[in-house]
Design a protein around this motif. Structure first.
Motif, mmCIF file in Angstrom:
data_model
loop_
_atom_site.group_PDB
_atom_site.id
_atom_site.type_symbol
_atom_site.label_atom_id
_atom_site.label_comp_id
_atom_site.label_asym_id
_atom_site.label_seq_id
_atom_site.Cartn_x
_atom_site.Cartn_y
_atom_site.Cartn_z
ATOM 1 N N GLY A 1 0.815 -1.209 0.000
ATOM 2 C CA GLY A 1 0.000 0.000 0.000
ATOM 3 C C GLY A 1 0.851 1.263 0.000
ATOM 4 N N LEU A 2 1.915 1.259 0.800
ATOM 5 C CA LEU A 2 2.810 2.420 0.826
ATOM 6 C C LEU A 2 3.502 2.614 -0.520
ATOM 7 N N ILE A 3 3.930 1.516 -1.125
ATOM 8 C CA ILE A 3 4.627 1.609 -2.414
ATOM 9 C C ILE A 3 3.695 2.154 -3.492
ATOM 10 N N LEU A 4 2.457 1.655 -3.541
ATOM 11 C CA LEU A 4 1.505 2.156 -4.540
ATOM 12 C C LEU A 4 1.167 3.632 -4.299
ATOM 13 N N THR A 5 0.999 4.002 -3.014
ATOM 14 C CA THR A 5 0.722 5.410 -2.701
ATOM 15 C C THR A 5 1.876 6.292 -3.156
ATOM 16 N N ALA A 6 3.101 5.827 -2.909
ATOM 17 C CA ALA A 6 4.285 6.599 -3.297
ATOM 18 C C ALA A 6 4.383 6.737 -4.810
ATOM 19 N N ILE A 7 4.162 5.638 -5.523
ATOM 20 C CA ILE A 7 4.248 5.680 -6.987
ATOM 21 C C ILE A 7 3.186 6.603 -7.562
ATOM 22 N N GLY A 8 1.943 6.472 -7.069
ATOM 23 C CA GLY A 8 0.859 7.307 -7.563
ATOM 24 C C GLY A 8 1.070 8.784 -7.288
ATOM 25 N N THR A 9 1.913 9.101 -6.311
ATOM 26 C CA THR A 9 2.205 10.501 -5.993
ATOM 27 C C THR A 9 3.412 11.016 -6.765
ATOM 28 N N ILE A 10 4.474 10.211 -6.822
ATOM 29 C CA ILE A 10 5.711 10.654 -7.473
ATOM 30 C C ILE A 10 5.503 10.920 -8.959
ATOM 31 N N VAL A 11 4.688 10.093 -9.625
ATOM 32 C CA VAL A 11 4.498 10.301 -11.068
ATOM 33 C C VAL A 11 3.830 11.634 -11.376
ATOM 34 N N MET A 12 3.225 12.251 -10.361
ATOM 35 C CA MET A 12 2.575 13.543 -10.576
ATOM 36 C C MET A 12 3.570 14.698 -10.559
ATOM 37 N N ASP A 13 4.843 14.405 -10.295
ATOM 38 C CA ASP A 13 5.824 15.495 -10.296
ATOM 39 C C ASP A 13 6.184 15.921 -11.718
ATOM 40 N N ARG A 14 5.598 15.284 -12.731
ATOM 41 C CA ARG A 14 5.843 15.662 -14.120
ATOM 42 C C ARG A 14 4.621 16.322 -14.766
ATOM 43 N N LEU A 15 3.636 16.686 -13.961
ATOM 44 C CA LEU A 15 2.458 17.350 -14.507
ATOM 45 C C LEU A 15 2.821 18.723 -15.063
ATOM 46 N N THR A 16 2.067 19.144 -16.058
ATOM 47 C CA THR A 16 2.250 20.477 -16.631
ATOM 48 C C THR A 16 0.913 21.204 -16.623
ATOM 49 N N LEU A 17 0.951 22.464 -17.009
ATOM 50 C CA LEU A 17 -0.275 23.256 -17.050
ATOM 51 C C LEU A 17 -1.238 22.794 -18.141
ATOM 52 N N SER A 18 -0.754 21.985 -19.055
ATOM 53 C CA SER A 18 -1.603 21.482 -20.132
ATOM 54 C C SER A 18 -2.135 20.078 -19.856
ATOM 55 N N VAL A 19 -1.968 19.584 -18.643
ATOM 56 C CA VAL A 19 -2.412 18.230 -18.315
ATOM 57 C C VAL A 19 -3.928 18.121 -18.474
ATOM 58 N N ASP A 20 -4.371 16.976 -18.999
ATOM 59 C CA ASP A 20 -5.813 16.753 -19.122
ATOM 60 C C ASP A 20 -6.331 16.018 -17.896
ATOM 61 N N SER A 21 -7.636 15.787 -17.850
ATOM 62 C CA SER A 21 -8.243 15.174 -16.667
ATOM 63 C C SER A 21 -7.731 13.753 -16.435
ATOM 64 N N TRP A 22 -7.486 12.993 -17.510
ATOM 65 C CA TRP A 22 -6.989 11.629 -17.346
ATOM 66 C C TRP A 22 -5.596 11.636 -16.699
ATOM 67 N N GLY A 23 -4.797 12.639 -17.019
ATOM 68 C CA GLY A 23 -3.479 12.750 -16.406
ATOM 69 C C GLY A 23 -3.544 12.974 -14.912
ATOM 70 N N LEU A 24 -4.661 13.502 -14.430
ATOM 71 C CA LEU A 24 -4.863 13.676 -12.996
ATOM 72 C C LEU A 24 -5.533 12.466 -12.354
ATOM 73 N N VAL A 25 -6.312 11.738 -13.149
ATOM 74 C CA VAL A 25 -7.121 10.648 -12.595
ATOM 75 C C VAL A 25 -6.298 9.383 -12.365
#
Length: 521
Positions: free
Chosen positions: A354-378
């Motif tokens: 659970g900790l590993i999945l939580t960490a992965i799901g959070t770290i991958v968001m460090d590459r978001l941009t202002l043009s991200v679509d809703s799927w990129g957030l979901v």
């Protein structure tokens, strides 16, 4: 003898939990509307939330004492009645002061509800089915909220409040506020509370009441410690932390009263709170893990509404709906973990996953941009949501596995308090870091705006802008502010992800289960 709790009892306690957590979320949705209704400032309106959180935090660790003194059934019924009545009073409040007073009453009455609900479920199910009980409890909570901050006017400086219910909270709160009246967010508690009251009165058995001599000195020290700490965490972001005399004073009160409480109460069987519970290694480790998990869980949930509404321009309702896939994935994970996986897999391994999945799901968001679509957030949220389900049920099963039934109410109250403190710490940390990183990134980016920067003329040309025009400089400043904030969000997602990985060693403090999936050692 196989204990088989009635469906009505399960529904009653889950409704009781929903009653408390749903109120927190849907009220937060109405906070911006209260600004105009009461004619107050954004800093003043935060007391509508702070008053509830502080009063609830003070009463939570007293759940065991109150349960023994009044009886579990009587305490639950009094709490439900008090919560419903104070909710109705909130609905008729005429100014900010009256609202704050009634919210304090709500917090006092609502504080035991979560702890009692969890304790009743654990007591109703045999120990080998605690995973299923906790999954049912978690599924009920998922219909209501997860804590996080609400933006009043200039987030995140409004400090820890509440927002982000995965499914029902923001949607219901927004619909009630827009369709009916502001007061409807309080009146919705009345039918839910009455239904929970009727079911609990009919299904919850009576237990003998224990006469306890009240430890008044311990009670005062506990109130000062918990109340001051929660006040510091809730008001810190709005008052610039230790630059504020208010924060300095209450931090000192929390520290010294906390030290006095522990020194006086350790080894004292008559203390208002049984500190011998901390000698149970699994329970103590569970408390630390529950509080520490508040940083990645509630920190992330605090950031996402700010990112989607403030920076990406999502309407409040659309931003809330982005959490539905996360909540659904959490619910599925909770059900599978409690109903199936804990029968075959060591609970500590499930928590680690659970900790590993939580960490992965959070770290991958460090590459978001202002043009991200809703799927990129979901989709990152769905990964983190699955991790939440894997972590939550085994953690509570391990923490309570060796706690005697007579101590379940008290232990549940302490666990609920630690979850709330962890949530407040997580929200406070990300609120402070978001502001700090935004300033750092602004200074870094603005220093590169110069006629001598070879990348600047081509950019201005592509946008049809003239470097010497005042409007051009305003447009550049606006874009730099947006980019600086986006980078700050990325920095925080990266930070939170690695903090989550850093929690893995906490699992080593827990005893190895004698039976697969249950910590009975």
């Amino acid at each position: 003898m196989d204990k088989r709790p009635s469906i009505a009892l399960v529904v009653a306690v889950v409704l009781t939990a929903i009653l408390e957590v749903l109120d927190i979320t849907i009220v937060s949705v109405a906070i911006p509307h209260m600004l105009g209704s009461f004619g107050v400032t954004s800093d003043q309106i935060t007391w509508v939330l702070t008053s509830y959180l502080v009063s609830a935090a003070v009463v939570m660790p007293l759940t065991g004492y109150l349960s023994a003194r009044l009886g579990r059934r009587r305490l639950l019924n009094i709490s439900i009645i008090g919560f419903v009545f104070s909710s109705a009073l909130c609905g008729v409040s005429w100014n900010l002061l009256s609202m704050v007073i009634f919210r304090v009453a709500q917090g006092v009455c609502g504080a035991p509800l979560i702890a009692l609900s969890q304790a009743i479920l654990l007591d109703a199910f045999p120990r080998e089915k605690h995973g299923q009980a906790l999954a049912v409890f978690g599924l009920g909570i998922m219909v209501a909220p997860i804590q996080g901050p609400v933006s009043v006017s200039h987030p995140p400086r409004t400090g820890p409040s509440i927002m982000v219910a995965p499914i029902l909270g923001p949607v219901l709160g927004g619909w009630l506020t827009d369709t009916f009246l502001l007061r409807a967010v309080f009146y919705i508690n009345i039918p839910i509370g009455l239904m929970a009251l009727l079911l609990s009165m009919g299904q919850l058995p009576r237990v003998p009441v224990t006469y306890l001599k009240t430890d008044w000195a311990g009670l005062v020290l506990l109130i000062l410690t918990v109340g001051s700490l929660q006040l510091v965490l809730d008001q810190g972001p709005t008052r610039d932390w230790f630059d504020s005399r208010f924060i300095q004073i209450f931090s000192g009160v929390a520290f010294f009263s906390g030290v006095a409480f522990v020194m006086r109460g350790w080894g004292n069987p008559l203390n208002i709170l049984d500190l011998s519970l901390l000698r149970d290694r699994n329970f103590a480790a569970g408390l630390m893990a529950s509080a520490a998990y508040g940083i990645p869980l509630f920190g992330t949930v605090a950031l996402l509404p700010l990112l989607t509404q403030r920076l990406l321009g999502y309407p409040a309702m659309s931003a809330g709906l982005l959490f539905v896939p996360r909540a659904i994935m959490s619910a599925i994970s909770l059900a599978i973990t409690g109903g199936i996986l804990m029968r075959f897999v060591d609970s500590r391994y499930l928590m680690a996953a659970g900790l590993i999945l939580t960490a992965i799901g959070t770290i991958v968001m460090d590459r978001l941009t202002l043009s991200v679509d809703s799927w990129g957030l979901v989709w990152p949220g769905m990964i983190a949501g699955a991790g939440m389900g894997l972590f939550f049920v085994p953690l509570n099963a391990v923490a309570f596995a060796t706690i005697p039934s007579a101590k379940l109410d008290e232990a549940s109250g302490v666990m609920a308090l630690m979850r709330n403190i962890g949530a407040s710490i997580g929200i406070a940390v990300v609120s402070w870091l978001l502001v700090r990183q935004g300033h750092v990134n602004w200074e870094n980016l603005i220093s590169r705006i110069s006629p001598f920067n070879p990348a600047l003329p081509p950019y201005l040309s592509s946008q049809g802008l003239d470097f010497h025009s005042p409007s051009t400089m305003a447009a550049i400043a606006h874009e730099i502010a947006r980019q600086a904030q986006m980078i700050a969000f990325n920095d925080l997602f990266w930070f939170i992800g690695w903090i989550t990985f850093a929690l893995l060693p906490l699992l080593l403090l827990m005893k190895r289960p004698e039976k697969v999936g249950l910590a009975l050692a």
